[in-house]
Design a protein around this motif. Structure first.
Motif, PDB file in Angstrom:
ATOM      1  N   ALA A 122      11.478 -11.272  -0.904  1.00  0.00           N
ATOM      2  CA  ALA A 122      10.492 -10.284  -0.471  1.00  0.00           C
ATOM      3  C   ALA A 122       9.189 -10.534  -1.216  1.00  0.00           C
ATOM      4  CB  ALA A 122      10.993  -8.880  -0.762  1.00  0.00           C
ATOM      5  N   PRO A 123       8.039 -10.341  -0.565  1.00  0.00           N
ATOM      6  CA  PRO A 123       6.765 -10.522  -1.258  1.00  0.00           C
ATOM      7  C   PRO A 123       6.588  -9.469  -2.347  1.00  0.00           C
ATOM      8  CG  PRO A 123       6.437  -9.524   0.898  1.00  0.00           C
ATOM      9  CD  PRO A 123       7.877  -9.935   0.826  1.00  0.00           C
ATOM     10  N   ALA A 124       5.678  -9.743  -3.248  1.00  0.00           N
ATOM     11  CA  ALA A 124       5.389  -8.765  -4.296  1.00  0.00           C
ATOM     12  C   ALA A 124       4.913  -7.465  -3.674  1.00  0.00           C
ATOM     13  CB  ALA A 124       4.321  -9.327  -5.243  1.00  0.00           C
ATOM     14  N   ARG A 125       5.240  -6.352  -4.326  1.00  0.00           N
ATOM     15  CA  ARG A 125       4.838  -5.060  -3.789  1.00  0.00           C
ATOM     16  C   ARG A 125       3.326  -4.956  -3.691  1.00  0.00           C
ATOM     17  NH1 ARG A 125       8.302  -0.261  -6.686  1.00  0.00           N
ATOM     18  NH2 ARG A 125      10.293  -0.665  -5.676  1.00  0.00           N
ATOM     19  N   ARG A 126       2.876  -4.404  -2.584  1.00  0.00           N
ATOM     20  CA  ARG A 126       1.454  -4.129  -2.423  1.00  0.00           C
ATOM     21  C   ARG A 126       1.238  -2.645  -2.659  1.00  0.00           C
ATOM     22  NH1 ARG A 126      -1.223  -8.310  -0.331  1.00  0.00           N
ATOM     23  NH2 ARG A 126      -3.013  -7.035   0.147  1.00  0.00           N
ATOM     24  N   PRO A 127       0.061  -2.264  -3.179  1.00  0.00           N
ATOM     25  CA  PRO A 127      -0.173  -0.855  -3.488  1.00  0.00           C
ATOM     26  C   PRO A 127      -0.074   0.016  -2.248  1.00  0.00           C
ATOM     27  CG  PRO A 127      -1.848  -2.242  -4.506  1.00  0.00           C
ATOM     28  CD  PRO A 127      -1.058  -3.118  -3.567  1.00  0.00           C
ATOM     29  N   TYR A 128       0.598   1.144  -2.384  1.00  0.00           N
ATOM     30  CA  TYR A 128       0.668   2.122  -1.308  1.00  0.00           C
ATOM     31  C   TYR A 128      -0.318   3.234  -1.624  1.00  0.00           C
ATOM     32  CZ  TYR A 128       2.085   6.183   1.292  1.00  0.00           C
ATOM     33  OH  TYR A 128       2.063   7.300   2.079  1.00  0.00           O
ATOM     34  N   GLY A 129      -1.370   3.366  -0.825  1.00  0.00           N
ATOM     35  CA  GLY A 129      -2.339   4.422  -1.055  1.00  0.00           C
ATOM     36  C   GLY A 129      -3.086   4.264  -2.370  1.00  0.00           C
ATOM     37  N   ARG A 130      -3.143   3.053  -2.904  1.00  0.00           N
ATOM     38  CA  ARG A 130      -3.788   2.850  -4.191  1.00  0.00           C
ATOM     39  C   ARG A 130      -5.286   3.112  -4.080  1.00  0.00           C
ATOM     40  NH1 ARG A 130      -2.411  -0.171  -8.551  1.00  0.00           N
ATOM     41  NH2 ARG A 130      -0.407   0.835  -8.187  1.00  0.00           N
ATOM     42  N   ILE A 131      -5.811   3.905  -4.992  1.00  0.00           N
ATOM     43  CA  ILE A 131      -7.238   4.180  -5.019  1.00  0.00           C
ATOM     44  C   ILE A 131      -7.944   2.987  -5.643  1.00  0.00           C
ATOM     45  CG2 ILE A 131      -8.993   5.766  -5.867  1.00  0.00           C
ATOM     46  CD1 ILE A 131      -7.031   6.879  -3.769  1.00  0.00           C
ATOM     47  N   MET A 132      -8.992   2.515  -5.009  1.00  0.00           N
ATOM     48  CA  MET A 132      -9.699   1.334  -5.480  1.00  0.00           C
ATOM     49  C   MET A 132     -11.190   1.659  -5.573  1.00  0.00           C
ATOM     50  SD  MET A 132      -7.634  -1.338  -3.068  1.00  0.00           S
ATOM     51  CE  MET A 132      -7.614  -0.117  -1.743  1.00  0.00           C
ATOM     52  N   PRO A 133     -11.642   2.308  -6.660  1.00  0.00           N
ATOM     53  CA  PRO A 133     -13.038   2.701  -6.757  1.00  0.00           C
ATOM     54  C   PRO A 133     -13.972   1.518  -6.594  1.00  0.00           C
ATOM     55  CG  PRO A 133     -11.725   3.662  -8.528  1.00  0.00           C
ATOM     56  CD  PRO A 133     -10.862   2.666  -7.835  1.00  0.00           C
ATOM     57  N   GLY A 134     -14.965   1.683  -5.739  1.00  0.00           N
ATOM     58  CA  GLY A 134     -15.966   0.644  -5.542  1.00  0.00           C
ATOM     59  C   GLY A 134     -15.550  -0.466  -4.614  1.00  0.00           C
ATOM     60  N   SER A 135     -14.296  -0.511  -4.182  1.00  0.00           N
ATOM     61  CA  SER A 135     -13.848  -1.570  -3.281  1.00  0.00           C
ATOM     62  C   SER A 135     -14.358  -1.292  -1.869  1.00  0.00           C
ATOM     63  CB  SER A 135     -12.317  -1.655  -3.253  1.00  0.00           C
ATOM     64  OG  SER A 135     -11.811  -1.907  -4.528  1.00  0.00           O
ATOM     65  N   PRO A 136     -14.716  -2.332  -1.108  1.00  0.00           N
ATOM     66  CA  PRO A 136     -15.161  -2.103   0.266  1.00  0.00           C
ATOM     67  C   PRO A 136     -14.024  -1.600   1.133  1.00  0.00           C
ATOM     68  CG  PRO A 136     -14.885  -4.448  -0.159  1.00  0.00           C
ATOM     69  CD  PRO A 136     -14.700  -3.748  -1.480  1.00  0.00           C
ATOM     70  N   ALA A 137     -14.315  -0.616   1.960  1.00  0.00           N
ATOM     71  CA  ALA A 137     -13.289  -0.075   2.852  1.00  0.00           C
ATOM     72  C   ALA A 137     -12.994  -1.061   3.970  1.00  0.00           C
ATOM     73  CB  ALA A 137     -13.757   1.252   3.435  1.00  0.00           C
ATOM     74  N   PRO A 138     -11.754  -1.138   4.424  1.00  0.00           N
ATOM     75  CA  PRO A 138     -11.450  -1.993   5.575  1.00  0.00           C
ATOM     76  C   PRO A 138     -12.087  -1.430   6.829  1.00  0.00           C
ATOM     77  CG  PRO A 138      -9.556  -0.647   4.992  1.00  0.00           C
ATOM     78  CD  PRO A 138     -10.568  -0.426   3.918  1.00  0.00           C
ATOM     79  N   SER A 139     -12.116  -2.226   7.879  1.00  0.00           N
ATOM     80  CA  SER A 139     -12.735  -1.796   9.131  1.00  0.00           C
ATOM     81  C   SER A 139     -11.748  -0.941   9.913  1.00  0.00           C
ATOM     82  CB  SER A 139     -13.166  -3.021   9.954  1.00  0.00           C
ATOM     83  OG  SER A 139     -13.750  -2.616  11.173  1.00  0.00           O
ATOM     84  N   PHE A 140     -11.764   0.360   9.649  1.00  0.00           N
ATOM     85  CA  PHE A 140     -10.862   1.264  10.356  1.00  0.00           C
ATOM     86  C   PHE A 140     -11.215   1.371  11.835  1.00  0.00           C
ATOM     87  CE2 PHE A 140     -10.418   2.874   5.966  1.00  0.00           C
ATOM     88  CZ  PHE A 140      -9.040   2.825   5.845  1.00  0.00           C
ATOM     89  N   GLY A 141     -12.454   1.025  12.194  1.00  0.00           N
ATOM     90  CA  GLY A 141     -12.855   1.112  13.595  1.00  0.00           C
ATOM     91  C   GLY A 141     -12.022   0.247  14.517  1.00  0.00           C
ATOM     92  N   THR A 142     -11.422  -0.806  13.990  1.00  0.00           N
ATOM     93  CA  THR A 142     -10.591  -1.691  14.818  1.00  0.00           C
ATOM     94  C   THR A 142      -9.306  -1.008  15.263  1.00  0.00           C
ATOM     95  OG1 THR A 142      -9.515  -2.623  12.856  1.00  0.00           O
ATOM     96  CG2 THR A 142     -11.511  -3.739  13.670  1.00  0.00           C
ATOM     97  N   VAL A 143      -8.929   0.074  14.573  1.00  0.00           N
ATOM     98  CA  VAL A 143      -7.710   0.804  14.933  1.00  0.00           C
ATOM     99  C   VAL A 143      -8.040   2.276  15.188  1.00  0.00           C
ATOM    100  CG1 VAL A 143      -6.117  -0.752  13.745  1.00  0.00           C
ATOM    101  CG2 VAL A 143      -7.192   1.119  12.465  1.00  0.00           C
ATOM    102  N   ALA A 144      -9.270   2.550  15.641  1.00  0.00           N
ATOM    103  CA  ALA A 144      -9.741   3.934  15.758  1.00  0.00           C
ATOM    104  C   ALA A 144      -8.859   4.777  16.672  1.00  0.00           C
ATOM    105  CB  ALA A 144     -11.187   3.944  16.252  1.00  0.00           C
ATOM    106  N   ALA A 145      -8.499   4.253  17.840  1.00  0.00           N
ATOM    107  CA  ALA A 145      -7.698   5.037  18.787  1.00  0.00           C
ATOM    108  C   ALA A 145      -6.305   5.323  18.220  1.00  0.00           C
ATOM    109  CB  ALA A 145      -7.593   4.302  20.117  1.00  0.00           C
ATOM    110  N   THR A 146      -5.689   4.317  17.593  1.00  0.00           N
ATOM    111  CA  THR A 146      -4.376   4.506  16.975  1.00  0.00           C
ATOM    112  C   THR A 146      -4.470   5.493  15.819  1.00  0.00           C
ATOM    113  OG1 THR A 146      -3.795   2.239  17.568  1.00  0.00           O
ATOM    114  CG2 THR A 146      -2.426   3.316  15.915  1.00  0.00           C
ATOM    115  N   TYR A 147      -5.523   5.398  15.047  1.00  0.00           N
ATOM    116  CA  TYR A 147      -5.761   6.298  13.921  1.00  0.00           C
ATOM    117  C   TYR A 147      -5.844   7.740  14.434  1.00  0.00           C
ATOM    118  CZ  TYR A 147      -7.902   7.663   9.422  1.00  0.00           C
ATOM    119  OH  TYR A 147      -8.167   8.228   8.208  1.00  0.00           O
TER     120      TYR A 147
END
Length: 390
Positions: A122-147
C-alpha cells in the motif's frame, strides 16, 4: 592462416542450430525483460485483484517463450538466411538482451509469475483533511457539479453556535452575513435560512464554476467573485464573516486584515470544517484502507486564528452529526476532497478502490442507504473595537 581457414569453413556452412538457439534466447529475453516491467504496472491494482494480475503476467511470460520458439522454427525453414555468418551479429545482440533481462528480473520487484498472488504494498498514507497553511488550493471547479451534489451541508447546531455572539435569536437575524470562500453554497444555504427579510447573505469565491453552481441553487443570494485577500465589500459592512471548509487555504497575512476591514466592530468571524467521525471504528477503517491519515483532522494547527488583526482569541467547539448517504454517493463525495484531487491518478484510483472494497464488506452499509457519522468543528471570535492592527 589456420584461423582464417576455420572462419571461412564455419561461416560458409548453413546451420539450423544457431537460429533455434538464438530464437530461444529471444524468448527468454522477452520473458525476463518485459514481464517485470509489465509487473510494475499491475502492482497498482487493489489487493483483491493481485492474483488476477499475477496470472496475466504468467501468461505474458509463456507468450514470450512461445514467440521465441515460433521465430526459431521460421528461421529453420530458411537455411540460406540462417547461416552462422549472417546470424552472428544478431546472436550477440540477443545474448546481451538476455543478460540485461536477467539483471532486471533480479532488481525489479517480483520474480514469480506462476499465477500465485503477489504481495502488493500500500502507498504511504496521505493526509486526510490536513490543513496546509499557505498551500495553493486545488482546482475544485473541475468537480463543481459533483461537489454541489454530494458534499454534506452544515448542521444547524454548529451554525447557531457560530452566530450566537451576535446576541440575537440565530433563527431570524436582520444582519448582513458574508460567506467567504463560499464554493457551491453549502454554508450559504444554512445562512439564508437564518436571516429575516431585513437581512442579507453575500457569497464570495474565486472559482467561476463553483459560483455557477451556487447561483443556480440560490438565485436570491448576492454572489460575487473575489478572494479572502481581496474581498469585494466596503469597510465595516458585514456583521459576520463565516468560512466553510476554506480557512486553511487563505494567505492569513493578507486575508486577516481584509476580514477585519469588512467586519463591523463587535462582528463575528467563524470558520467551520466538516469531517468524517473517525472515532467510529468502521469509519476509521475505510480511511485507512484508502491510505488517508484519519487522525490528521484532529490535530490541525490551522484551526486557530492568528493573534492580532483586531480579532479576539477564538473559541472552539465540535458537533457530532450524521447524514444519509450510499456507497456510490460517499465515493463520489470523497473524490472531491483536496487530498484526493492532488494525488497522482493511479494512486488516487487505487486508494478509492481499496476504500470501496472495504466498505462493501461492512454490515453497517449493507442496507443500501446508511447514516455516516461526521463531525463539524467550529472556531469563532469577535472583532474588537477600534482599527485592526496586525
Amino acid at each position: 592462416m589456420a584461423s582464417s581457414r576455420w572462419r571461412g569453413r564455419c561461416c560458409s556452412r548453413p546451420s539450423r542450430l544457431a537460429p533455434v538457439v538464438g530464437a530461444l534466447v529471444l524468448g527468454l529475453g522477452l520473458g525476463t525483460v518485459g514481464v517485470p516491467a509489465i509487473g510494475s504496472v499491475f502492482r497498482t491494482v487493489p489487493p483483491g485483484s493481485a492474483a488476477q494480475g499475477s496470472a496475466l503476467l504468467y501468461a505474458f511470460n509463456q507468450l514470450g517463450a512461445a514467440l521465441g520458439i515460433a521465430v526459431g522454427a521460421l528461421l529453420v525453414g530458411v537455411p540460406d538466411v540462417a547461416s552462422i555468418g549472417s546470424f552472428r551479429p544478431g546472436f550477440w545482440l540477443l545474448v546481451a538482451a538476455v543478460l540485461v533481462g536477467l539483471v532486471a528480473s533480479t532488481r525489479l520487484p517480483g520474480r514469480a509469475y506462476d499465477g500465485s498472488p503477489e504481495p502488493v504494498e500500500a502507498p504511504a498514507r496521505r493526509p486526510y483533511g490536513r490543513i496546509m497553511p499557505g498551500s495553493p488550493a486545488p482546482s475544485f471547479g473541475t468537480v463543481a457539479a459533483t461537489y454541489a451534489r454530494h458534499r454534506p451541508g452544515y448542521p444547524a447546531e454548529a451554525v447557531a453556535w457560530a452566530l450566537a455572539p451576535l446576541g440575537e435569536p440565530p433563527e431570524r437575524l436582520r444582519l448582513h452575513l458574508l460567506d467567504l470562500g463560499a464554493g457551491t453554497g453549502k454554508l450559504t444555504e444554512a445562512l439564508v435560512g437564518r436571516v429575516s427579510s431585513g437581512g442579507r447573505v453575500t457569497a464570495v469565491d474565486p472559482d467561476p464554476a463553483m459560483l455557477a453552481q451556487l447561483r443556480s441553487r440560490h438565485p436570491s443570494v448576492d454572489v460575487r467573485e473575489g478572494t479572502a485577500e481581496r474581498i469585494p465589500l466596503p469597510n465595516a459592512s458585514a456583521d459576520a464573516v463565516l468560512v466553510g471548509q476554506a480557512f486553511h487555504w487563505f494567505d492569513r497575512d493578507r486575508a486577516m486584515p481584509e476580514i477585519a476591514r469588512v467586519l463591523r466592530p463587535g462582528g463575528v468571524l467563524a470558520a467551520l470544517w466538516i469531517g468524517s467521525d473517525v472515532r467510529v471504528g468502521w469509519v476509521r477503517g475505510f480511511h485507512e484502507a484508502g491510505s488517508w491519515d484519519p487522525d490528521a483532522q484532529f490535530h490541525d494547527d490551522a484551526k486557530r486564528f492568528p493573534e492580532g488583526y483586531g480579532v479576539a482569541p477564538g473559541e472552539f467547539a465540535r458537533f457530532p452529526f450524521t447524514t444519509p448517504t450510499t456507497l456510490d454517493d460517499l465515493m463520489a463525495e470523497i473524490s472531491t476532497h483536496s487530498w484526493v484531487l492532488t494525488t497522482p491518478l493511479a494512486e488516487r484510483e487505487a486508494g478509492l478502490a481499496r476504500a470501496r472494497a472495504y466498505l462493501a464488506r461492512r454490515p453497517e452499509i449493507s442496507g443500501g442507504e446508511f447514516e455516516l457519522p461526521r463531525i463539524a468543528d467550529v472556531l469563532r471570535a469577535r472583532r474588537a473595537a477600534g482599527p485592526p492592527r496586525p
